[in-house]
Design an enzyme around this catalytic site. Structure first.
Site: not given
Length: 789
Positions: A26, A44, A138
């Site tokens: 996501g 990333k 997370d």
């Protein structure tokens, strides 16, 4: 192993050459990169929605600068970042290894020292992250990478950087099944939220299933807020620590340092974190991860209600509390005693099921000799089967549910003991009254063994391993079903029917001993109103079984019409209750799966019985000779039950169940013309096809009803599975009163129709485990206080 770059992917970011894709989530896409010095790194590329927001960029840089200072204990350190260009990216250490989620999916849950090392490594990582004043937000299995030198936590700091006010992204940060209650409610977050996620991650690692399910998001969030997770399968001290971390009130959760010190056996939670220097603690945690022997630890005391520090917006004094309702009630009591040995547990449960099913088949063959020696008339002879079958049908569903509530090991071992106690005097019975009384006790005890036993397999072997283990159990069941009569025939013809009961004691005692040593205790919480559903099922199943078994006396005889009429009334009441009462007390769709299973057994049972009659009456074989010729049936049933378990783990149980029903249906359709126009060698492939259908049907039903049952209702799933076996046998009686082709054709059509119905069942592969849709009570039902839906 990185995947190739796709068209449109960048070839480089800054000074880092991109050589492949590692994954996508996501927050962005992760690439395998090569640094200027040739070292591999993870790059990333972030998805952002406010690239022109300078304030957001400054927050992003500040958060990541903090993340770069995190000590590299069990983490993949942040090495570099660029927030200035149009495509912000983050560079971190490259960890060569699968994620915890992929590892558990492919190799099964973590146990023993592997589980403890995982717990220590992740607690060390969170302690280092929290020491840098960062909240991960997370933390979940995909963000734990299993490298050769131990687990590494990734993506820390990124969630907070992306979720700051005026955020760079509009996406919700967090995965519902791993979010803390305060995170669900949108309340301020501190490190306590990460500790809640740590507890759910450790539970996933130990069981292969999400602690709060993985079905609809509203149902998962409801459980996060209001339902306590079951930690009974964890060893101490891990169970107590996870239990404390899953407290609904963040103020009552221990800090990461407290958890780490407890796992290292250094201190009781809450007593030394504030006065101990962090670096030695983190170094000790990292060292323990790679140590050959883990430290000896004692179960910790419950943590005191110390408020953990909150780094972020604080709630002003006098302001209303969080929107969620903290629930300080403790979760299920942690399991104590022996941890269990999965292979030994599987052997115990499979041997017990094999023995019970074999005993049923052997005694059925001995009925005529029993009647002669015990001076039984025709009525008493029929009662031998009726007493056992009716007692088993009455007991099996409530036995499974009771096992869920009081402990599945307790019920399983108690059932074995009761079965053995009832079996011994039957070998020396001198009258019909004594024999029938103990036969009744045997049926009740068999319900305990079969209902609780298969649920134990689910507890000891979660994930894909559990599905294959259920296939092993199915193999142990179908072999005596397919050819158990040959053993009984040998005893009756050459020895004595009394020896049947003495011989059965040997595997019973072995299974009991193995169960005491190898099975760990487990139990689960079902819904408070689930008792009504169990009562309805425990009434309907024996009435249906009894009425169908006696329809040969006439459909309008009392022993047929009365139980069948009552069963229909109860079924109608059950369906109404299931759709009207909220939360529903009856697993309506799981009961539908039981009905499909029962119908799928009809062609196999009918055709096998017809073949046995044909071999004895048409070709003149003795009962023993008939049993010998049915050995291929047992062997193919064994092989296909094992294969069915393996295939169900990859494709889901409904395909295996549908294939089994279809194979049995086709075999029933062709068995009559083949048997009447050729020899046994010509019939042999059809016999093998029957075995394949029987094995696949039982394996598919086991994985659907037990393997996909909610954690607290595995025993009920076992009860429904046994109910399907009983109903399938009773339905097959309808097709056994004629040696013509018509009953077999009808049975074959029923099997093929059952295959179509099985394809309509909702199921999922075991790596997506959680409260399954097969147990949903009705569409649009509100979340229940337990995973009954």
């Amino acid at each position: 192993m990185a995947d190739p770059l796709r068209p449109g992917d960048p070839q480089s970011l800054g000074e880092y050459e991109l050589v492949g894709r590692l994954g996508e989530g996501g927050q962005g896409v992760v690439f395998l990169g090569r640094a200027p010095d040739g070292a591999h790194v993870a790059v990333k590329l972030l998805r952002v929605g406010q690239a022109g927001d300078e304030a957001a960029r400054r927050r992003f840089v500040r958060e990541l600068a903090t993340a770069e200072r995190v000590a590299g204990f069990c983490t993949a350190r942040v090495l570099d970042a660029d927030a200035e260009g149009d495509t912000p990216y983050i560079v971190s250490e490259y960890v060569d290894g699968p994620s915890l989620q992929d590892l558990v999916r492919d190799q099964g849950p973590r146990t023993g020292d592997d589980l403890m090392r995982l717990a220590i490594a992740t607690a060390t990582a969170l302690a280092a992250i929290h020491e840098a004043k960062i909240v991960h937000r997370d933390f979940k299995p995909p963000n734990v990478l299993m490298s050769a030198d131990g687990p590494r936590v990734i993506d820390f700091g990124i969630a907070r950087a992306l979720d700051a006010p005026g955020t760079l992204t509009s996406q919700v940060v967090g995965t519902p099944a791993y979010m803390a209650p305060e995170q669900v409610a949108g309340a301020p977050l501190g490190p306590a939220a990460d500790m809640f996620a740590w507890g759910t991650t450790i539970l996933f690692a130990a069981t292969g299933r999400s602690a709060f399910g993985s079905d609809s998001i509203p149902a998962v969030l409801h459980r996060v807020l209001h339902v306590d997770a079951d930690v009974s399968m964890l060893p101490q001290p891990l169970a107590a620590l996870v239990n404390a971390c899953l407290n609904k009130d963040p103020a009552r959760r221990p800090a990461a340092t407290d958890v780490l010190l407890s796992l290292l056996g250094r201190v009781v939670p809450g007593q030394a974190a504030a006065t101990t220097e962090m670096s030695p603690i983190l170094a000790a945690g990292a060292s323990a991860v790679t140590a050959e022997h883990l430290p000896s630890v004692q179960p910790p005391l419950p943590p005191p209600p110390v408020q953990p520090p909150v780094w972020g917006p604080t709630v002003p004094s006098g302001a209303p509390g969080p929107a969620f309702a903290p629930w300080a009630a403790p979760a299920a009591s942690p399991r104590r005693g022996m941890p269990g040995v999965p292979a030994v547990a599987l052997l115990a449960v499979a041997l017990a099921a094999f023995t019970v099913m074999l005993g049923q088949a052997m005694v059925s063959v001995a009925y005529p000799t029993l009647a002669r020696d015990l001076h039984l008339n025709l009525h008493n002879l029929n009662s031998i089967g009726d007493f056992y079958r009716f007692a088993l049908a009455v007991a099996v569903v409530p036995a499974g549910r009771i096992a869920d509530a009081v402990g599945r090991k307790k019920v399983f071992v108690a059932g074995l003991a009761a079965y053995a106690v009832a079996t011994l005097p039957m070998a020396f019975a001198s009258g019909s009254g004594m024999f029938l009384a103990f036969r009744l006790i045997q049926g009740l005890a068999a319900g305990l063994v079969l209902g609780a036993g298969v649920a134990l397999i689910r507890d000891m072997f979660p994930g894909r391993q559990g599905v294959f283990a259920l296939g092993v159990w199915a193999a142990a069941v179908v072999v005596p079903m397919a050819d158990g009569g040959i053993v009984g025939g040998l005893f009756v013809e050459y020895l004595s029917w009394r020896l049947i009961f003495l011989v059965l004691l040997v595997p019973l005692l072995i299974a009991g001993g193995l169960g005491l040593v190898g099975v760990r205790e487990s139990q689960g919480r079902g819904p408070a109103n689930g008792a009504l559903g169990v009562v309805l099922l425990s009434l309907a199943v024996p009435l249906l079984t009894y009425g169908l078994a006696h329809q040969n006396a006439g459909w309008f005889q009392v022993k047929t019409i009365v139980p069948l009429s009552l069963a229909v009334v109860i079924a109608v009441v059950g369906v109404i209750v299931a759709f009207v009462v909220r939360p529903s007390p009856l697993p309506l769709r799981a009961s539908g799966g039981t009905a499909v299973f029962a119908l799928g057994l009809v062609p196999a049972f009918a055709a096998v019985t017809w073949v046995s009659f044909r071999l004895q009456t048409g070709w003149g074989y003795s009962p023993v000779g008939t049993g010998v010729r049915l050995v291929p049936l047992a062997l193919t049933a064994l092989g296909c039950a094992l294969a069915g378990g393996a295939l169900a783990g990859r494709f889901g149980p409904r395909l295996v169940l549908a294939a089994g029903c279809a194979l049995s249906g086709v075999a029933a359709l062709v068995v009559y013309p083949v048997a009447t126009s050729g020899t046994f060698l010509v019939l042999l492939p059809v016999v093998a096809l029957l075995g394949a259908g029987l094995g696949a049907t039982v394996a598919g039903a086991a994985t659907a009803l037990v393997g996909e049952s909610p954690d607290g209702l595995a025993g009920l799933g076992g009860g429904l599975l046994q109910a399907g076996l009983l109903l399938g046998g009773a339905l097959a009686v309808l097709f056994l009163h004629s040696l013509s082709a018509t009953p077999l054709i009808v049975a074959g059509v029923i099997g093929i129709a059952a295959a179509g119905a099985a394809l309509l069942l909702r199921s999922r592969p075991p790596e997506q485990a959680g409260p399954p849709p097969a147990y949903a009570s009705a569409p649009m039902a509100p979340p229940a206080p337990a995973p009954w839906q």
